[in-house]
Design a protein around this motif. Structure first.
Motif, PDB file in Angstrom:
ATOM      1  N   PHE A 159       7.703 -22.809  12.582  1.00 14.10           N
ATOM      2  CA  PHE A 159       9.108 -23.210  12.694  1.00 14.10           C
ATOM      3  C   PHE A 159       9.420 -24.368  11.751  1.00 14.10           C
ATOM      4  O   PHE A 159      10.491 -24.411  11.132  1.00 14.10           O
ATOM      5  N   SER A 160       8.479 -25.290  11.587  1.00 12.20           N
ATOM      6  CA  SER A 160       8.677 -26.376  10.611  1.00 12.20           C
ATOM      7  C   SER A 160       8.831 -25.807   9.204  1.00 12.20           C
ATOM      8  O   SER A 160       9.606 -26.332   8.397  1.00 12.20           O
ATOM      9  N   THR A 161       8.104 -24.740   8.924  1.00 13.15           N
ATOM     10  CA  THR A 161       8.193 -24.118   7.606  1.00 13.15           C
ATOM     11  C   THR A 161       9.536 -23.408   7.425  1.00 13.15           C
ATOM     12  O   THR A 161      10.166 -23.499   6.362  1.00 13.15           O
ATOM     13  N   GLY A 162       9.985 -22.708   8.454  1.00 13.11           N
ATOM     14  CA  GLY A 162      11.324 -22.104   8.388  1.00 13.11           C
ATOM     15  C   GLY A 162      12.395 -23.177   8.203  1.00 13.11           C
ATOM     16  O   GLY A 162      13.340 -23.014   7.424  1.00 13.11           O
ATOM     17  N   HIS A 163      12.213 -24.288   8.892  1.00 10.02           N
ATOM     18  CA  HIS A 163      13.141 -25.409   8.759  1.00 10.02           C
ATOM     19  C   HIS A 163      13.109 -25.964   7.335  1.00 10.02           C
ATOM     20  O   HIS A 163      14.162 -26.258   6.744  1.00 10.02           O
ATOM     21  N   HIS A 164      11.915 -26.064   6.777  1.00  8.75           N
ATOM     22  CA  HIS A 164      11.779 -26.581   5.400  1.00  8.75           C
ATOM     23  C   HIS A 164      12.468 -25.645   4.405  1.00  8.75           C
ATOM     24  O   HIS A 164      13.118 -26.112   3.455  1.00  8.75           O
ATOM     25  N   ALA A 165      12.339 -24.352   4.629  1.00 14.26           N
ATOM     26  CA  ALA A 165      13.037 -23.396   3.750  1.00 14.26           C
ATOM     27  C   ALA A 165      14.535 -23.657   3.794  1.00 14.26           C
ATOM     28  O   ALA A 165      15.203 -23.705   2.753  1.00 14.26           O
ATOM     29  N   ALA A 166      15.050 -23.853   4.998  1.00 10.56           N
ATOM     30  CA  ALA A 166      16.499 -24.060   5.153  1.00 10.56           C
ATOM     31  C   ALA A 166      16.928 -25.393   4.545  1.00 10.56           C
ATOM     32  O   ALA A 166      17.939 -25.473   3.840  1.00 10.56           O
ATOM     33  N   VAL A 167      16.160 -26.434   4.794  1.00  9.47           N
ATOM     34  CA  VAL A 167      16.484 -27.750   4.228  1.00  9.47           C
ATOM     35  C   VAL A 167      16.423 -27.692   2.693  1.00  9.47           C
ATOM     36  O   VAL A 167      17.309 -28.188   2.003  1.00  9.47           O
ATOM     37  N   SER A 168      15.375 -27.043   2.174  1.00  9.26           N
ATOM     38  CA  SER A 168      15.191 -26.956   0.725  1.00  9.26           C
ATOM     39  C   SER A 168      16.295 -26.135   0.069  1.00  9.26           C
ATOM     40  O   SER A 168      16.629 -26.357  -1.094  1.00  9.26           O
ATOM     41  N   ALA A 169      16.844 -25.190   0.805  1.00  9.48           N
ATOM     42  CA  ALA A 169      17.935 -24.369   0.275  1.00  9.48           C
ATOM     43  C   ALA A 169      19.290 -24.975   0.625  1.00  9.48           C
ATOM     44  O   ALA A 169      20.326 -24.311   0.471  1.00  9.48           O
ATOM     45  N   VAL A 180      14.952 -13.884   2.936  1.00  6.36           N
ATOM     46  CA  VAL A 180      14.130 -12.800   2.397  1.00  6.36           C
ATOM     47  C   VAL A 180      12.809 -12.805   3.157  1.00  6.36           C
ATOM     48  O   VAL A 180      12.016 -13.742   3.034  1.00  6.36           O
ATOM     49  N   GLY A 181      12.613 -11.746   3.961  1.00  5.75           N
ATOM     50  CA  GLY A 181      11.372 -11.650   4.726  1.00  5.75           C
ATOM     51  C   GLY A 181      11.636 -11.684   6.213  1.00  5.75           C
ATOM     52  O   GLY A 181      12.291 -12.602   6.706  1.00  5.75           O
ATOM     53  N   ASP A 182      11.099 -10.694   6.915  1.00  2.15           N
ATOM     54  CA  ASP A 182      11.299 -10.640   8.371  1.00  2.15           C
ATOM     55  C   ASP A 182      10.008 -10.943   9.116  1.00  2.15           C
ATOM     56  O   ASP A 182       9.825 -10.547  10.255  1.00  2.15           O
ATOM     57  N   GLY A 183       9.101 -11.675   8.476  1.00  2.00           N
ATOM     58  CA  GLY A 183       7.919 -12.164   9.178  1.00  2.00           C
ATOM     59  C   GLY A 183       8.282 -13.351  10.057  1.00  2.00           C
ATOM     60  O   GLY A 183       9.458 -13.725  10.174  1.00  2.00           O
ATOM     61  N   ALA A 184       7.279 -13.955  10.668  1.00  2.00           N
ATOM     62  CA  ALA A 184       7.528 -15.055  11.595  1.00  2.00           C
ATOM     63  C   ALA A 184       8.197 -16.238  10.888  1.00  2.00           C
ATOM     64  O   ALA A 184       9.042 -16.928  11.471  1.00  2.00           O
ATOM     65  N   VAL A 185       7.856 -16.476   9.611  1.00  3.27           N
ATOM     66  CA  VAL A 185       8.494 -17.567   8.880  1.00  3.27           C
ATOM     67  C   VAL A 185       9.957 -17.231   8.604  1.00  3.27           C
ATOM     68  O   VAL A 185      10.843 -18.075   8.781  1.00  3.27           O
ATOM     69  N   GLY A 186      10.219 -16.013   8.179  1.00  4.46           N
ATOM     70  CA  GLY A 186      11.603 -15.607   7.929  1.00  4.46           C
ATOM     71  C   GLY A 186      12.454 -15.736   9.182  1.00  4.46           C
ATOM     72  O   GLY A 186      13.561 -16.283   9.148  1.00  4.46           O
ATOM     73  N   LEU A 187      11.916 -15.268  10.310  1.00 12.75           N
ATOM     74  CA  LEU A 187      12.677 -15.367  11.564  1.00 12.75           C
ATOM     75  C   LEU A 187      12.885 -16.829  11.941  1.00 12.75           C
ATOM     76  O   LEU A 187      13.950 -17.219  12.428  1.00 12.75           O
ATOM     77  N   SER A 188      11.876 -17.658  11.681  1.00 14.58           N
ATOM     78  CA  SER A 188      12.033 -19.097  11.928  1.00 14.58           C
ATOM     79  C   SER A 188      13.107 -19.682  11.018  1.00 14.58           C
ATOM     80  O   SER A 188      13.849 -20.579  11.415  1.00 14.58           O
ATOM     81  N   GLY A 189      13.175 -19.157   9.789  1.00 16.05           N
ATOM     82  CA  GLY A 189      14.214 -19.597   8.859  1.00 16.05           C
ATOM     83  C   GLY A 189      15.607 -19.242   9.344  1.00 16.05           C
ATOM     84  O   GLY A 189      16.560 -20.010   9.150  1.00 16.05           O
ATOM     85  N   VAL A 190      15.709 -18.077   9.987  1.00 12.93           N
ATOM     86  CA  VAL A 190      16.995 -17.695  10.576  1.00 12.93           C
ATOM     87  C   VAL A 190      17.381 -18.705  11.658  1.00 12.93           C
ATOM     88  O   VAL A 190      18.499 -19.237  11.671  1.00 12.93           O
ATOM     89  N   LEU A 191      16.446 -18.974  12.562  1.00 14.97           N
ATOM     90  CA  LEU A 191      16.725 -19.904  13.664  1.00 14.97           C
ATOM     91  C   LEU A 191      17.044 -21.302  13.125  1.00 14.97           C
ATOM     92  O   LEU A 191      17.985 -21.966  13.589  1.00 14.97           O
ATOM     93  N   ALA A 192      16.289 -21.733  12.119  1.00 13.73           N
ATOM     94  CA  ALA A 192      16.519 -23.060  11.545  1.00 13.73           C
ATOM     95  C   ALA A 192      17.902 -23.131  10.895  1.00 13.73           C
ATOM     96  O   ALA A 192      18.608 -24.141  11.014  1.00 13.73           O
ATOM     97  N   SER A 193      18.296 -22.052  10.223  1.00 13.87           N
ATOM     98  CA  SER A 193      19.614 -22.032   9.559  1.00 13.87           C
ATOM     99  C   SER A 193      20.730 -22.089  10.587  1.00 13.87           C
ATOM    100  O   SER A 193      21.711 -22.819  10.421  1.00 13.87           O
ATOM    101  N   THR A 194      20.575 -21.312  11.658  1.00 18.32           N
ATOM    102  CA  THR A 194      21.563 -21.334  12.730  1.00 18.32           C
ATOM    103  C   THR A 194      21.651 -22.734  13.324  1.00 18.32           C
ATOM    104  O   THR A 194      22.746 -23.280  13.527  1.00 18.32           O
ATOM    105  N   ARG A 195      20.488 -23.320  13.578  1.00 20.00           N
ATOM    106  CA  ARG A 195      20.440 -24.666  14.152  1.00 20.00           C
ATOM    107  C   ARG A 195      21.137 -25.691  13.256  1.00 20.00           C
ATOM    108  O   ARG A 195      21.765 -26.637  13.730  1.00 20.00           O
ATOM    109  N   LEU A 196      21.040 -25.497  11.924  1.00 19.62           N
ATOM    110  CA  LEU A 196      21.656 -26.442  10.985  1.00 19.62           C
ATOM    111  C   LEU A 196      23.142 -26.153  10.763  1.00 19.62           C
ATOM    112  O   LEU A 196      23.787 -26.832   9.969  1.00 19.62           O
TER     113      LEU A 196
END
Lengths: 350, 350
Positions: A159-169, A180-196
């Motif tokens: 989840f920290s990595t998904g968050h980092h993707a969102a912060v970095s973007a 891009v990507g529906d693995g656990a990191v991609g899904l975490s990125g979705v949640l992180a983006s929604t949260r932000l």
């Protein structure tokens, strides 16, 4: 104690290793209660190296870098932790005090390093000697809470990595995001983006179970097409221009190309998929369109305290990415299941 | 009228072309008083294409994209400009009204384009039909002032581009900056970094006349070494870690590699050298170190109003990058001199 060793491609074994012991005064010993398998563990499992020198180690290697646990013993300089404390470990250790840590870039700590490297235990075992323990470990104020443990474990990395993707973007209020990507990191990125605060989150993926979880995490659109067709679909969904924020959560040449195609002029790609590509392509295209390429290894230690309240108070449940739990002895089955994309992410109980 | 035509590699000629005339109601005709030769003009001059499709045009091509001039005629929808206004033109035209322009990314204007492309005059001629004139041209409030004209002309491209490099590399108060390249853009990047409050600005270059100007513009250190040796020197000067902001002002594979080597973990590369490289290298290295790669074609139209007061009030003199002035008829000598690095940047008087 028992720990996981990678012997070679598709050959993971749980074996007896020496019990960890304090070596220096800044160490602590942590009894692991929850660990897991990371998508990046699958690269060496498949025989593809992502050590800094790009090689798969010749000798059996300790593996795993995500864990929750209980402090068993502390060195004399470890003052803020004591026996019995429940802690989460980020996927690298760090002193939380050097110039990089003070800037929040704990992955570049001058006294830091990774789990499962030379002389450092891996996270997929019964216990770990934690270097720089006071700087590394984050104490969980409520202690152990089994209902939350899966979500707390995601703070180690995924989840920290998904968050980092969102912060970095540069995801923020009102953003349009492509993941891009529906693995656990991609899904975490979705949640992180929604949260932000993103308004629109488009997940690229075609596994129904995964895209359903993406929608549960706040994805507004699912694009099953890949490659040029996927980029075209993204353009259609975004007024022809692409998304200002694209999260690259795979790490292949194809996924990076898709990210370049999906990003809007002036937008940013946050790349967190461990790169198996050798170059970043289309530099003239990204130059003409002023695309920023950012991201890298997530400084989880910086993010854990920021993300922790939302997990503890139940506002987000990043632990939903785990769809299987195994005993440590059965971890090779977990690798197999993730390798074959049968399981999304496997939680391991030592 | 007379205008410059690129016939082929190292073959630039001034020839008669049709006088420009208004075509649509948003056009204006500008009589060019000052133009110049850009480092990026040297790529097609050398036979290396940087048109969007990557080709050198087969037919003689109008060239030049930096000019100051006087408005001669305006279309019926051009309300904010009138005959006799002194104007500076950014190196792309734009409507200043679309979604990209409103975000300050005028180089991605949906109604924009470049000078010297199909049906659009180049800047190295006696006059130019300016599409989207009201959105494109910036009126100089004081009118014509010969003492300032060289510096005002740099707003068209070279100083705006140096500023974009600095902005893209997140230069701010107290920054440590490395500038790769001692051409006119690199020197502009030094001045822009100083203007933005950088504490330390290290220029990589070995031409004494250029590095002296860099020092005049605020460079605190000069590194004449190149390649790995240059990177090592940068590391020595920056406590072993590199600089948080690196301005890539050349556009070759070598200069980009140097930039990657010179940047600190967590830092940013602002690339403004028109890329002649085909890939961005070392994606694993930049990933592990969380290096951001940003920049691209500078949205000069966005920057001109922001930079103009400092030029008009004499606080900065970016026009010092010009070290030769030629009549339009002699422009081929200017190309030769810049190509052979005999001249830094050539101003042209039609």
């Amino acid at each position: 104690m028992k720990a996981t060793l990678l012997h070679g491609p598709e050959d993971v074994r749980v074996e007896q290793v020496p019990d960890p012991a304090l070596r220096v005064s800044t160490d602590a010993i942590v009894r692991v209660t929850h660990a897991c398998i990371c998508g990046s563990d699958l690269w060496p499992y498949r025989g593809i190296g992502l050590t800094p020198d790009g090689d798969v180690p010749a000798e059996p290697q300790r593996i795993g870098h995500e864990f929750l646990g209980v402090v068993e013993e502390t060195g004399s300089e470890v003052n803020s932790l004591r026996q019995g404390d429940v802690v989460v470990a980020p996927f690298t250790f760090s002193d939380d005090d050097c110039e990089f840590c003070r800037e929040g870039l704990h992955t570049s700590c001058v006294n830091g390093g990774g789990w499962g490297s030379a002389d450092v235990d891996g996270g997929q075992g019964e216990a770990v000697r934690v270097p720089q323990a006071e700087g590394t470990l984050v104490k969980l104020p409520g202690g152990s809470d089994e209902a939350l443990s899966a979500s707390l474990l995601t703070l180690s990395d995924v989840f920290s990595t998904g968050h980092h993707a969102a912060v970095s973007a540069s995801v923020g209020l009102g953003s349009t995001v492509v993941v891009v990507g529906d693995g656990a990191v991609g899904l975490s990125g979705v949640l992180a983006s929604t949260r932000l605060g993103a308004d629109r989150v488009i997940i690229m993926g075609r596994h129904q179970r995964r895209t359903e979880l993406a929608e549960h995490f706040g994805a507004t659109d699912v694009v099953p097409e890949r490659g040029a067709e996927g980029v075209e679909r993204i353009r259609e969904l975004t007024g022809g221009h692409g998304a200002s924020s694209v999260l690259e959560c795979v790490g292949t040449a194809d996924s990076l190309s898709t990210a370049v195609g999906a990003v809007r002029a002036g937008g940013s790609i946050g790349r967190v998929g461990a790169p198996t590509y050798e170059n970043i392509p289309q530099p003239a295209e990204t130059f003409l369109r002023n695309v920023t390429i950012s991201g890298g290894v997530a400084p989880a230690r910086n993010y854990i305290p920021k993300l922790l309240p939302d997990v503890l108070e139940g506002r987000i449940q990043p632990g939903l990415v785990f769809d299987r739990t195994l005993e440590l002895d059965d971890i090779s089955e977990g690798y197999r299941a993730m390798h074959e994309r049968e399981a999304l992410k496997v939680l391991v109980r030592p």
